[in-house]
Design an enzyme around this catalytic site. Structure first.
Site, PDB file in Angstrom:
ATOM      1  N   SER A 133       8.323  30.082  79.392  1.00  0.00           N
ATOM      2  CA  SER A 133       9.375  29.905  79.522  1.00  0.00           C
ATOM      3  C   SER A 133       9.551  28.479  81.114  1.00  0.00           C
ATOM      4  O   SER A 133       8.801  29.033  81.565  1.00  0.00           O
ATOM      5  CB  SER A 133      10.504  30.869  79.714  1.00  0.00           C
ATOM      6  N   TYR A 146      14.597  38.113  82.844  1.00  0.00           N
ATOM      7  CA  TYR A 146      14.080  37.137  81.701  1.00  0.00           C
ATOM      8  C   TYR A 146      12.964  36.469  82.838  1.00  0.00           C
ATOM      9  O   TYR A 146      11.299  36.229  81.807  1.00  0.00           O
ATOM     10  CB  TYR A 146      14.895  36.098  81.319  1.00  0.00           C
ATOM     11  N   LYS A 150       8.711  36.058  81.488  1.00  0.00           N
ATOM     12  CA  LYS A 150       8.415  35.815  81.497  1.00  0.00           C
ATOM     13  C   LYS A 150       6.624  35.370  82.800  1.00  0.00           C
ATOM     14  O   LYS A 150       5.681  34.740  82.452  1.00  0.00           O
ATOM     15  CB  LYS A 150       9.204  34.787  81.158  1.00  0.00           C
TER      16      LYS A 150
HETATM   17  P1  NDP Z   1      15.047  33.671  68.326  1.00  0.00           P
HETATM   18  O1  NDP Z   1      16.317  34.810  69.340  1.00  0.00           O
HETATM   19  O2  NDP Z   1      16.203  32.608  67.748  1.00  0.00           O
HETATM   20  O3  NDP Z   1      13.994  34.135  67.990  1.00  0.00           O
HETATM   21  C1  NDP Z   1      13.614  35.428  68.667  1.00  0.00           C
HETATM   22  C2  NDP Z   1      12.649  36.057  67.265  1.00  0.00           C
HETATM   23  O4  NDP Z   1      11.586  36.537  67.659  1.00  0.00           O
HETATM   24  C3  NDP Z   1      12.812  36.504  66.236  1.00  0.00           C
HETATM   25  O5  NDP Z   1      12.516  36.032  65.304  1.00  0.00           O
HETATM   26  C4  NDP Z   1      13.162  38.292  66.568  1.00  0.00           C
HETATM   27  O6  NDP Z   1      13.908  38.609  65.806  1.00  0.00           O
HETATM   28  C5  NDP Z   1      12.246  38.340  67.208  1.00  0.00           C
HETATM   29  N1  NDP Z   1      12.247  39.318  68.028  1.00  0.00           N
HETATM   30  C6  NDP Z   1      12.603  39.309  69.554  1.00  0.00           C
HETATM   31  N2  NDP Z   1      12.374  40.628  69.944  1.00  0.00           N
HETATM   32  C7  NDP Z   1      12.407  40.997  69.572  1.00  0.00           C
HETATM   33  C8  NDP Z   1      11.979  42.631  68.825  1.00  0.00           C
HETATM   34  N3  NDP Z   1      11.395  43.642  69.677  1.00  0.00           N
HETATM   35  N4  NDP Z   1      10.545  43.098  67.642  1.00  0.00           N
HETATM   36  C9  NDP Z   1      10.403  42.391  66.953  1.00  0.00           C
HETATM   37  N5  NDP Z   1      10.740  40.977  66.867  1.00  0.00           N
HETATM   38  C10 NDP Z   1      11.704  40.382  67.949  1.00  0.00           C
HETATM   39  O7  NDP Z   1      14.612  32.866  69.740  1.00  0.00           O
HETATM   40  P2  NDP Z   1      13.926  31.529  70.010  1.00  0.00           P
HETATM   41  O8  NDP Z   1      13.017  31.026  69.073  1.00  0.00           O
HETATM   42  O9  NDP Z   1      14.495  30.752  71.085  1.00  0.00           O
HETATM   43  O10 NDP Z   1      13.204  31.988  71.825  1.00  0.00           O
HETATM   44  C11 NDP Z   1      10.798  32.202  71.027  1.00  0.00           C
HETATM   45  C12 NDP Z   1      10.805  32.456  72.281  1.00  0.00           C
HETATM   46  O11 NDP Z   1      10.948  30.863  72.693  1.00  0.00           O
HETATM   47  C13 NDP Z   1      10.817  33.719  72.973  1.00  0.00           C
HETATM   48  O12 NDP Z   1       9.837  33.829  73.880  1.00  0.00           O
HETATM   49  C14 NDP Z   1      11.942  32.850  74.021  1.00  0.00           C
HETATM   50  O13 NDP Z   1      11.781  33.468  75.221  1.00  0.00           O
HETATM   51  C15 NDP Z   1      10.941  31.080  74.928  1.00  0.00           C
HETATM   52  N6  NDP Z   1      12.151  30.206  74.652  1.00  0.00           N
HETATM   53  C16 NDP Z   1      13.297  29.874  74.198  1.00  0.00           C
HETATM   54  C17 NDP Z   1      13.856  29.242  74.916  1.00  0.00           C
HETATM   55  C18 NDP Z   1      15.472  29.009  74.941  1.00  0.00           C
HETATM   56  O14 NDP Z   1      15.707  27.996  74.673  1.00  0.00           O
HETATM   57  N7  NDP Z   1      15.396  28.736  72.939  1.00  0.00           N
HETATM   58  C19 NDP Z   1      13.971  28.410  75.950  1.00  0.00           C
HETATM   59  C20 NDP Z   1      12.487  28.953  76.642  1.00  0.00           C
HETATM   60  C21 NDP Z   1      11.423  29.871  75.743  1.00  0.00           C
HETATM   61  P3  NDP Z   1      15.255  39.448  65.520  1.00  0.00           P
HETATM   62  O15 NDP Z   1      15.976  38.330  65.301  1.00  0.00           O
HETATM   63  O16 NDP Z   1      15.290  40.007  63.756  1.00  0.00           O
HETATM   64  O17 NDP Z   1      15.457  40.189  66.533  1.00  0.00           O
END
Ligand code: NDP
Length: 241
Positions: A133, A146, A150
Site C-alpha cells: 500500500s 496498518y 505493510k
Molecule cells: P477488501 O476488504 O475489499 O478484500 C480483502 C479480501 O481479503 C477479502 O476477500 C477478504 O475476505 C480477504 N481477507 C481479509 N482478511 C482475511 C483473513 N483473515 N483470512 C482470509 N481472507 C481474508 O480489500 P481490498 O481488495 O481493498 O484490498 C486488497 C489488498 O490491497 C489488501 O492487502 C489491502 O491492504 C491492499 N490495499 C487496498 C487499498 C484500498 O484502498 N482498497 C489501498 C492500498 C492497498 P473476507 O471479506 O471474507 O474477510
C-alpha cells in the site's frame, strides 16, 4: 499477457482487488487457487470454471500453512488478502496490531514459504507479488498498525527477492492508493478525509481494482523477467504530489 496453463495462488480473492486479479487471470487462461475467508465468496469462486477455492482464516498461522500447501502446485503467487482497523496511534490496541500483522505480514510470509519450497523442490521458476500500500511509504493518521504491517511486508518482499532470486523466483510489491473496494468504504467513507486524499492524486481519481490487477499481472509475467524486489506505486502520482 497470456497465462494459459498456469496456476496462480491468489489470497483474498473473495472481494475487491483480489477478486479482480482472479477474474483477470482466469480471463487470460490461468487456473486460480483462491485462499479466502467468507463462505459465500468461496462458494461463488467455486462456481467459476477452473477456480479452486480454499476457505481459510489467514490470521491463523497453522491453518494458513495447511491452506498454502493445499493450494499447490502453482506457478505464481499473489499475496493480496489484507485487513485494516482505524485507530489513532495513542489508542492502537495490542490486539488490533497483532491481528493486522498476522493477516497483512505473517500470512504472506507463510504462503510464500510453502510456494517457494515447492518450486525449489521441483526446480521450477516463479514469481510472487505482494500487495502492499502507499501506506507503507507514509504516515497515514489512524493507520498505525496498518502502516507498520505493510512496511513489514515490504521488508519481506526485499528479502524474498534476494534469497529466492537465485532460485529463479522473483518477488515484487505493488502499492495502491485508495482503491474502490469494500476496504476503501471502511477506511475512506469520511468525505472530508477522502477529498484531502483525492487532492493529492494528480490524475484526479481513486484507483479501480482493474488498475491494480493489470500491474500485478505484469509483474507476474515473463515481460517482467528482470524486475525483482521493487515497490511499485499504483497511485496516480500520489507519492510525488
Ligand atoms: P477488501 O476488504 O475489499 O478484500 C480483502 C479480501 O481479503 C477479502 O476477500 C477478504 O475476505 C480477504 N481477507 C481479509 N482478511 C482475511 C483473513 N483473515 N483470512 C482470509 N481472507 C481474508 O480489500 P481490498 O481488495 O481493498 O484490498 C486488497 C489488498 O490491497 C489488501 O492487502 C489491502 O491492504 C491492499 N490495499 C487496498 C487499498 C484500498 O484502498 N482498497 C489501498 C492500498 C492497498 P473476507 O471479506 O471474507 O474477510
Amino acid at each position: 499477457m497470456d497465462f494459459n496453463g498456469k496456476t496462480v495462488i491468489v489470497t483474498g480473492a473473495g472481494k475487491g482487488i483480489g477478486r479482480e486479479i482472479a477474474r483477470m487471470l482466469a480471463e487470460r487462461g490461468a487456473k486460480v487457487s483462491a485462499l479466502t475467508r467468507s463462505a459465500a465468496d468461496v462458494d461463488a469462486l467455486r462456481g467459476e470454471s477452473g477456480c479452486r477455492a480454499i476457505q481459510v482464516d489467514l490470521a491463523d498461522a497453522d491453518a494458513t500453512r495447511k491452506a498454502a500447501i493445499a493450494a499447490l502446485p502453482a506457478d505464481f503467487l499473489v499475496n493480496c488478502a489484507g485487513t485494516t482497523e482505524l485507530q489513532p496511534f495513542l489508542e492502537t490496541t495490542v490486539e488490533a496490531f497483532d491481528r493486522l500483522v498476522a493477516v497483512n505480514t505473517r500470512a504472506p510470509m507463510i504462503v510464500a514459504q510453502e510456494y517457494a519450497r515447492f518450486l525449489i523442490r521441483e526446480g521450477r521458476n516463479g514469481a510472487i507479488v505482494n500487495v502492499s500500500s502507499v501506506a507503507s511509504f507514509i504516515g497515514l493518521p489512524d493507520h498505525a498498525a496498518y502502516c507498520a504491517s505493510k512496511g513489514g511486508l515490504d521488508g519481506l518482499t526485499r528479502v524474498m527477492a534476494k534469497e529466492l532470486g537465485p532460485h529463479g523466483i522473483r518477488a515484487n510489491g505493488v502499492h495502491p492508493t485508495v482503491t474502490l473496494t469494500p476496504m476503501a468504504v471502511k477506511a475512506w467513507s469520511d468525505p472530508e478525509k477522502a477529498a484531502g486524499m483525492m487532492q493529492r492524486i494528480p490524475v484526479g481519481r481513486f484507483a479501480e481494482p482493474a488498475d491494480v490487477a493489470e500491474v500485478v499481472l505484469f509483474l507476474l509475467s515473463d515481460e517482467a523477467a528482470m524486475v525483482n524486489g521493487i515497490s511499485m506505486p499504483v497511485d496516480g502520482g500520489y507519492m510525488i504530489a
